[in-house]
Design a protein around this motif. Structure first.
Motif, PDB file in Angstrom:
ATOM      1  N   LYS A   7       0.839  -1.210   0.000  1.00 43.35           N
ATOM      2  CA  LYS A   7       0.000   0.000   0.000  1.00 43.35           C
ATOM      3  C   LYS A   7       0.872   1.258   0.000  1.00 43.35           C
ATOM      4  N   ALA A   8       2.172   1.072  -0.206  1.00 40.53           N
ATOM      5  CA  ALA A   8       3.092   2.213  -0.218  1.00 40.53           C
ATOM      6  C   ALA A   8       2.627   3.238  -1.251  1.00 40.53           C
ATOM      7  N   LYS A   9       2.846   4.509  -0.936  1.00 45.48           N
ATOM      8  CA  LYS A   9       2.399   5.563  -1.849  1.00 45.48           C
ATOM      9  C   LYS A   9       3.530   5.982  -2.777  1.00 45.48           C
ATOM     10  N   VAL A  10       3.204   6.128  -4.037  1.00 40.45           N
ATOM     11  CA  VAL A  10       4.219   6.561  -4.997  1.00 40.45           C
ATOM     12  C   VAL A  10       3.774   7.873  -5.649  1.00 40.45           C
ATOM     13  N   ILE A  11       4.722   8.807  -5.713  1.00 36.08           N
ATOM     14  CA  ILE A  11       4.482  10.066  -6.435  1.00 36.08           C
ATOM     15  C   ILE A  11       5.341  10.010  -7.690  1.00 36.08           C
ATOM     16  N   TYR A  12       4.721  10.181  -8.839  1.00 43.47           N
ATOM     17  CA  TYR A  12       5.452  10.157 -10.112  1.00 43.47           C
ATOM     18  C   TYR A  12       5.392  11.558 -10.711  1.00 43.47           C
ATOM     19  N   LEU A  13       6.566  12.137 -10.919  1.00 44.14           N
ATOM     20  CA  LEU A  13       6.654  13.507 -11.442  1.00 44.14           C
ATOM     21  C   LEU A  13       7.102  13.472 -12.898  1.00 44.14           C
ATOM     22  N   ILE A  14       6.283  14.053 -13.772  1.00 45.22           N
ATOM     23  CA  ILE A  14       6.655  14.110 -15.191  1.00 45.22           C
ATOM     24  C   ILE A  14       6.970  15.553 -15.588  1.00 45.22           C
ATOM     25  N   ARG A  15       7.722  15.677 -16.663  1.00 45.29           N
ATOM     26  CA  ARG A  15       8.090  17.000 -17.172  1.00 45.29           C
ATOM     27  C   ARG A  15       8.144  16.915 -18.694  1.00 45.29           C
ATOM     28  N   ASN A  16       7.900  18.033 -19.338  1.00 43.34           N
ATOM     29  CA  ASN A  16       7.981  18.084 -20.799  1.00 43.34           C
ATOM     30  C   ASN A  16       9.298  17.436 -21.247  1.00 43.34           C
ATOM     31  N   PRO A  17       9.223  16.347 -22.033  1.00 42.87           N
ATOM     32  CA  PRO A  17      10.453  15.629 -22.396  1.00 42.87           C
ATOM     33  C   PRO A  17      11.433  16.470 -23.208  1.00 42.87           C
ATOM     34  N   ARG A  18      10.942  17.530 -23.842  1.00 43.57           N
ATOM     35  CA  ARG A  18      11.848  18.418 -24.588  1.00 43.57           C
ATOM     36  C   ARG A  18      12.776  19.138 -23.605  1.00 43.57           C
ATOM     37  N   ASP A  19      12.178  19.600 -22.487  1.00 44.71           N
ATOM     38  CA  ASP A  19      12.987  20.241 -21.437  1.00 44.71           C
ATOM     39  C   ASP A  19      13.879  19.229 -20.724  1.00 44.71           C
ATOM     40  N   VAL A  20      13.359  18.010 -20.558  1.00 45.62           N
ATOM     41  CA  VAL A  20      14.151  16.935 -19.944  1.00 45.62           C
ATOM     42  C   VAL A  20      15.400  16.674 -20.787  1.00 45.62           C
ATOM     43  N   LEU A  21      15.202  16.670 -22.103  1.00 48.55           N
ATOM     44  CA  LEU A  21      16.312  16.421 -23.029  1.00 48.55           C
ATOM     45  C   LEU A  21      17.390  17.499 -22.882  1.00 48.55           C
ATOM     46  N   VAL A  22      16.976  18.752 -22.929  1.00 47.43           N
ATOM     47  CA  VAL A  22      17.939  19.866 -22.846  1.00 47.43           C
ATOM     48  C   VAL A  22      18.653  19.868 -21.488  1.00 47.43           C
ATOM     49  N   SER A  23      17.877  19.676 -20.425  1.00 42.34           N
ATOM     50  CA  SER A  23      18.456  19.662 -19.089  1.00 42.34           C
ATOM     51  C   SER A  23      19.438  18.486 -18.948  1.00 42.34           C
ATOM     52  N   GLY A  24      19.042  17.331 -19.484  1.00 41.95           N
ATOM     53  CA  GLY A  24      19.897  16.149 -19.432  1.00 41.95           C
ATOM     54  C   GLY A  24      21.198  16.363 -20.186  1.00 41.95           C
TER      55      GLY A  24
END
Length: 284
Positions: free
Chosen positions: A112-129
């Motif tokens: 029953k553990a709680k999970v928080i999943y955070l998404i972000r615009n993959p275009r920004d993810v790409l540049v940041s990465g």
């Protein structure tokens, strides 16, 4: 320049990760009902989310976040450093992970553990990465954004394809113990996002406590907090000009993509993310 550590088709960094630990975390690690798990694809706001949840736990008191490194407060279950810390931690744990859905600890799915999943615009993810991994000494570093762009679309980057990662985790979105957040919504209205996290975790903050959480999780404050800004990473692992918190903005990809790249990305996004309801991704 190092290559990757490959495990079941997913590339991992060669430092801090080994096949045995990843396998053991998947097959043997026991996630408890009272645990809270924070899952992200890299460069989606992982550390910001950890900081906020840590501050919610202390009702806005910054002592913990200012005295204990972020990777000790919410260890990464798949890493060689984090795994033993979590195993030996007796109380309710705060657990971080970048793992794709199919490699995540199996015990989670009957808990029953709680999970928080955070998404972000993959275009920004790409540049940041691109800017982040270029400074790391234990991953394959791209010589240009153009190269990294191609790798990213193929999923040939740390923790694999953004599209697969997101599709996998979003299969949980109807479950009561799953909260989906987006970086974009968090930037637009941080206060409401913090309230949403509190509701999900069953925590109650007084207005002044909420203000403290806001204050100490702000981009500028985190940038200056040596326990959170990764300035404690040893120099043999990253170049001295590594910046974890680079801009903390949305839409930066527009400053870096060519028109052709933007079109190519849109095409792949439409193909790979077909079938999700309109409005699920706040950047579309």
């Amino acid at each position: 320049m190092s290559e990757y550590l490959w495990f079941e088709g997913i590339p991992f960094p060669t430092e801090e990760y080994e096949k045995e630990t990843i396998e053991e975390s998947r097959d043997k690690f026991v996630i408890r009902d009272e645990d809270t798990v924070l899952v992200t694809y890299p460069k989606s706001g992982s550390n910001w989310l950890i900081e906020i949840v840590c501050l919610i736990q202390t009702k806005g008191d910054p002592t913990w976040i200012q005295s204990v490194p972020i990777w000790d407060r919410s260890p990464w279950v798949e890493s060689q450093y984090g795994y033993p810390l979590l195993i030996n931690n007796k109380g309710p744990r705060l657990i971080s992970s970048h793992l794709p859905f199919h490699l995540f600890p199996k015990s989670f799915f009957s808990s029953k553990a709680k999970v928080i999943y955070l998404i972000r615009n993959p275009r920004d993810v790409l540049v940041s990465g691109y800017f982040f991994w270029s400074k790391m000494k234990f991953v394959k570093t791209p010589e240009s954004l153009r190269t990294y762009f191609e790798w990213f679309l193929k999923g040939n980057v740390i923790f694999g394809s953004w599209f697969e990662h997101t599709r996998g985790w979003l299969s949980m979105r109807e479950k009561d113990n799953f909260l989906l957040l987006s970086y974009e919504d968090m930037k637009k209205d941080t206060k409401s996002s913090i309230k949403k996290i509190c509701d999900f975790l069953g925590k109650k903050l007084e207005p002044d406590e909420l203000d403290m959480v806001l204050k100490y999780s702000s981009f500028q404050t985190m940038k200056e907090n040596i326990m959170s800004n990764y300035s404690l990473v040893p120099e043999d692992k990253a170049s001295s000009d590594l910046v974890l918190l680079r801009k903390g903005m949305t839409g930066d990809w527009k400053n870096h993509f060519t028109v052709a790249q933007a079109e190519a990305f849109d095409k792949v996004f439409q193909e790979k993310m077909a079938g999700f309801p309109p409005g699920l991704f706040p950047w579309e």
